[in-house]
Design a protein around this motif. Structure first.
Motif, short mmCIF file in Angstrom:
data_model
loop_
_atom_site.label_atom_id
_atom_site.label_comp_id
_atom_site.label_asym_id
_atom_site.label_seq_id
_atom_site.Cartn_x
_atom_site.Cartn_y
_atom_site.Cartn_z
N ASP A 4 0.83 -1.20 0.00
CA ASP A 4 0.00 0.00 0.00
C ASP A 4 0.88 1.26 0.00
O ASP A 4 1.61 1.51 0.96
CB ASP A 4 -0.87 -0.06 1.27
N PRO A 5 0.81 2.06 -1.09
CA PRO A 5 1.68 3.25 -1.18
C PRO A 5 1.40 4.28 -0.10
O PRO A 5 2.24 5.16 0.14
CB PRO A 5 1.39 3.82 -2.58
N SER A 6 0.24 4.18 0.57
CA SER A 6 -0.03 5.17 1.61
C SER A 6 0.90 5.01 2.82
O SER A 6 0.94 5.85 3.70
CB SER A 6 -1.50 5.09 2.06
N ASP A 111 9.95 4.59 0.57
CA ASP A 111 9.34 4.40 -0.74
C ASP A 111 8.70 3.03 -0.84
O ASP A 111 9.20 2.05 -0.27
CB ASP A 111 10.40 4.58 -1.83
N VAL A 112 7.60 2.99 -1.53
CA VAL A 112 6.92 1.74 -1.86
C VAL A 112 6.56 1.84 -3.33
O VAL A 112 6.00 2.85 -3.74
CB VAL A 112 5.64 1.57 -1.02
N SER A 113 6.92 0.84 -4.12
CA SER A 113 6.54 0.91 -5.52
C SER A 113 6.41 -0.49 -6.09
O SER A 113 6.75 -1.48 -5.44
CB SER A 113 7.57 1.72 -6.33
N ALA A 114 5.91 -0.58 -7.31
CA ALA A 114 5.77 -1.87 -7.99
C ALA A 114 6.20 -1.68 -9.43
O ALA A 114 5.92 -0.64 -10.04
CB ALA A 114 4.33 -2.34 -7.91
N PHE A 120 8.74 -3.11 -4.50
CA PHE A 120 9.98 -2.54 -3.98
C PHE A 120 9.67 -1.75 -2.71
O PHE A 120 8.67 -1.01 -2.66
CB PHE A 120 10.64 -1.63 -5.02
N LEU A 121 10.52 -1.92 -1.71
CA LEU A 121 10.31 -1.25 -0.43
C LEU A 121 11.64 -0.64 0.01
O LEU A 121 12.65 -1.35 0.08
CB LEU A 121 9.85 -2.30 0.60
N THR A 122 11.65 0.66 0.23
CA THR A 122 12.88 1.31 0.71
C THR A 122 12.65 1.82 2.13
O THR A 122 11.68 2.54 2.38
CB THR A 122 13.28 2.49 -0.20
N THR A 123 13.52 1.39 3.03
CA THR A 123 13.42 1.82 4.42
C THR A 123 14.63 2.67 4.79
O THR A 123 15.73 2.47 4.26
CB THR A 123 13.37 0.63 5.37
#
Lengths: 148, 130
Positions: A4-6, A111-114, A120-123
């Motif tokens: 979920d991008p939120s 960031d969250v993306s597809a 893809f998840l950036t922490t």
């Protein structure tokens, strides 16, 4: 299922302090073959201006990987751990970690993306002392492989 | 400017030791059974172990264990470690991209195993040796 991008921009509560032990730094340095005396001998570290033995550059991942379970295991975000692959890793140091540090991690989802069927998840994990002194900022990017 | 190449031997025993020291006990780094089940050719090194070895090369070039200011990599290819006494080898080279006026040196790092790049976008910023 796409993430979920939120969740982008969400910051989690600071983690419980991690006490950096002298023997843990020595053990980690030995495991990677880092023989510089500053990793092993407090006197050698003091000669470089540090209060105690200095951790190798990637040592903070011990602390941040444990802390990132806050995000990876957040049931609301719903990361499928079995499909998780470590893609990128980056450290920006204010100073090296030294024995005696009590480190607190504050995790943020940057960031969250597809793309191409993969997620893809950036922490970002800000690592500071319990007194609030910044030590190192750590970024990790994960790929969540799509269903084949 | 190219920096002198450094080579690191990696055996299964190194992976076991790194697992214990780092707390990363993912079985793909010690069990061929699990590694092949998930489609890998065999046990692979922890990406963070490769990154740690490259970090050793960087601090060696910097001339000081506390001189690294920034360090980042992308993991592009697994380092397969055979179950024998030799294991495998990672070769690390670097090129100086920039020396800044405020005392920083930016390196572009290359890490290869059996001639194939295992990292991309591997960059480190170190304090320039005085």
């Amino acid at each position: 299922m796409p993430l979920d991008p939120s969740f982008v921009g969400r910051t989690y509560p600071p983690t419980a302090p991690y006490q950096v032990g002298r023997e843990k730094i020595r053990e980690f340095a030995s495991a990677i073959g880092a023989t510089d005396p500053a990793h092993h001998d407090p006197e050698a570290a003091r000669a470089l201006g540090h209060p105690d033995v200095v951790a190798p550059p990637t040592f903070p991942v011990i602390v941040t990987m444990a802390a990132s379970s806050q995000i990876i295991e957040d049931p609301a975000l719903g990361v499928d751990y079995s499909r998780l692959v470590h893609g990128d890793q980056r450290f920006a140091y204010t100073r090296p970690v030294v024995a005696g540090d009590e480190l607190v991690c504050t995790n943020t989802i940057e960031d969250v993306s597809a793309r191409g069927g993969h997620g893809f998840l950036t922490t970002r994990t800000d690592v500071s002392t319990v007194g609030g002194e910044p030590v190192v900022a750590v970024w990790a990017r994960y790929v969540i492989r799509g269903e084949a | 400017m190219e920096l002198p190449a450094q080579t690191f031997q990696v055996t299964r025993a190194d992976l076991v030791r790194y697992a214990g020291a780092s707390g990363d006990f993912n079985p793909i780094h010690w069990s061929d059974r699990v590694a092949t089940t998930v489609g890998l050719p065999g046990v692979i090194a922890h990406g963070m172990f490769t990154m740690a070895l490259v970090g050793r090369a960087v601090t060696e070039w910097a001339g000081s264990p506390d001189a690294v200011v920034e360090y980042g990599v992308r993991f592009t290819r697994p380092v397969v470690v055979p179950d024998d006494d030799q294991g495998t080898e990672i070769e690390v080279t670097a090129r100086v991209r920039e020396v800044t006026e405020d005392g920083l040196t930016r390196l572009e790092v290359t890490a290869t195993c059996l001639g194939e790049k295992v990292l991309s976008q591997a960059r480190a910023t170190i304090r320039t040796a005085r």
